[in-house]
Each structure stands twice: as C-alpha cells, then as structure tokens.
Design an enzyme around this catalytic site. Sequence first.
Site, mmCIF file in Angstrom:
data_model
loop_
_atom_site.group_PDB
_atom_site.id
_atom_site.type_symbol
_atom_site.label_atom_id
_atom_site.label_comp_id
_atom_site.label_asym_id
_atom_site.label_seq_id
_atom_site.Cartn_x
_atom_site.Cartn_y
_atom_site.Cartn_z
ATOM 1 C CD GLU A 162 -3.058 -0.936 2.242
ATOM 2 O OE1 GLU A 162 -2.804 -0.202 3.226
ATOM 3 O OE2 GLU A 162 -4.116 -1.603 2.158
ATOM 4 C CD GLU A 254 -4.800 -5.332 3.139
ATOM 5 O OE1 GLU A 254 -3.640 -5.660 2.768
ATOM 6 O OE2 GLU A 254 -5.022 -4.496 4.024
#
Length: 328
Positions: A162, A254
């Site tokens: 991320e 995710e």
Amino acid sequence: MATVLGLFAVNTARGEAIGAAAGARTPVGTYGKVRVCGTQLCSAAGKPVQLRGMSTHGTQWYPHCLVNRAMDAFAYDWKASVLRISTYAREGGYEKNPKKFTDLASQLVDRASARGMYVIVDWHTLNPGDPNADIANAKAFFKEIAKRHKRKSNVLYEIANEPNHVNWSTIKSYAEKVIPVIRALDRDSVILVPTPGWSTLGLADGSNEQAIVDDPVRATNIMYTFHFYAPKAGEPFLKALDRASSRLPVFVTEWGTTSWTGYGNDFPMSQRYTDLMKKKKIGWTNWSISDNAREFSVFNKGVCSGRTFAGTRVLKPAGAWVRNQIRG
C-alpha cells in the site's frame, strides 16, 4: 518459531499427497497457469476466471494460524482458490531476519501449492509510504522467491502492498525496477502492481485511476491492485473499481468487511462489492487469517492455538460471512 516451522516440515509429504490426490479438481488443476488477457485474469485456455480466497496477516505475528490443519480448512472446507502470503518489509518482519521470513514465505507457497491453490506472494510495505525506501530488500526477496518457485504454475507476485503519500510516477518507477528482477527468473507469471492512496487507485488521496490509464507500467502480464474496507469505501470507491476494471486489469488483493482499524462490519456494502467482483470476475483476497480480538480476524480469539479450523463455530461473524462468499 522453531516449533511452527517444525510443523510445516513434519507434514510436507502428507500435504503433497493431498494435493496430488485432488488432481484436476483443484483450482490450479482446473485453470492451469493463469495469465492476463485484456482486462481479465484468464485460465491457461484463455477463459476469464475469478480467484477468491484469503490473505494472511503478518507472518511474523500469526504463523500458528497457517499450520497444516488451517491450510486444509481453507483449501477443502472454505474451497478457497487463492492464498495471499503477507511478508512485512518492516514491523518485525523481513528487515529483522531476511532468511527466516523468506523461508517461511517459501514454505507457505509450497503448502498452498500442495493443496492446489494459487498463491500471491505479497511484499507488505506500509510505512514509510514510498516503496522505494525498501527496494533493495524487495529485490532480494523476490529474486529468492522467484528462484525457488519459478517452475510452479500457480505463483503470482505482489511487488508492494500500500504505497501512500506518493504519486503514480513514483510507484511506476519502483515497479519498473522490481519487475525485471522477477522476470529474469520467472518470465511469464502474473505480477501485481500497487496503486496510489493505499492501493485505492488513488481515491484515498483525492485522485483516481486516470493517471494509471494514461501512463501504464511498461511490462506485460501485469495487473493493478485495489484495496477497500467496506465502511469507509462507499459509493465513489465502488464506482471507481467498476470504472477502472473496465479499462485496466485489476485484482483486489486486500479488503475487509470492517474499517481498516478492524472494527464495525458493514455487510451490505461488502455484498455490493462482492457482487460487482463476481459479475466482472475480479479476483480477491480478504483480510485476514488471524485470531486477534479485531472483527476482521476471521478466527475467534485463541482458535489458532488449538487443533480445529474447519466449520463456522471457530469463526467470527466476518469469517463466517466471507467463507460463504468464497464457497458461493
């Protein structure tokens, strides 16, 4: 950790026998080596496929949730087709002991492979937000993983988790440095590239997917990642996923039914996402395989210290809900 690694080693032959016995009934046996075709993930035969499964939490914290019985539950009870293995770059993970966490990731690849599942090897960067801060370790990690598993037909590589507070050009530059390291050993497996704003296609930092559409990574057989946590990822995020997945190959590596903090299930919004992903055959892995007190941990607290992982009695409400989505 020695005890946990011992558990992996003791049952290797058993796991391989189970995987072999399942044969073509397994996801890998059915779809073969997946590849990107247009905006879709496709089987070896060129048919669009949707992989659905689970992401581990950090392997430095929850290896006891990934023992053989747990893997059996995900493969045969949940009927998951993919497992995401999250090796943290920092936070007590790879940086602290590269060999230990490379070996653990590799053993989990073997464990999932023996059960006929696909595997996403995730380099779990989070802090700092610029993945270039850990690029030397990323290259070393993926070089070793690709070296060990290049002959497998079921391994995908997620080169960063991320990125945040960095723009698309920074992420693209990182990707174009790491991808060749993998390609030097594994020429044709799918590689997953992160997107801005904590892998939200830029939505979380006020932008959108247009920068990626206008300036894609110069590589083949790649997909772009999208992450969401349902209570905080409302209509604009859902529309962005719908819009972007019609222009780019996207994999949701995710997501959670709760907020990213781990609390507050929003099953109606989660259902809207899973319906969209099913309709458009967007693959996904849910966060997370763990047994802490947070609601996004699929197992009830303390389950991973026991011997039973199958069925719904060991699951939190989110775990039972996601299990149904995977099976359905």
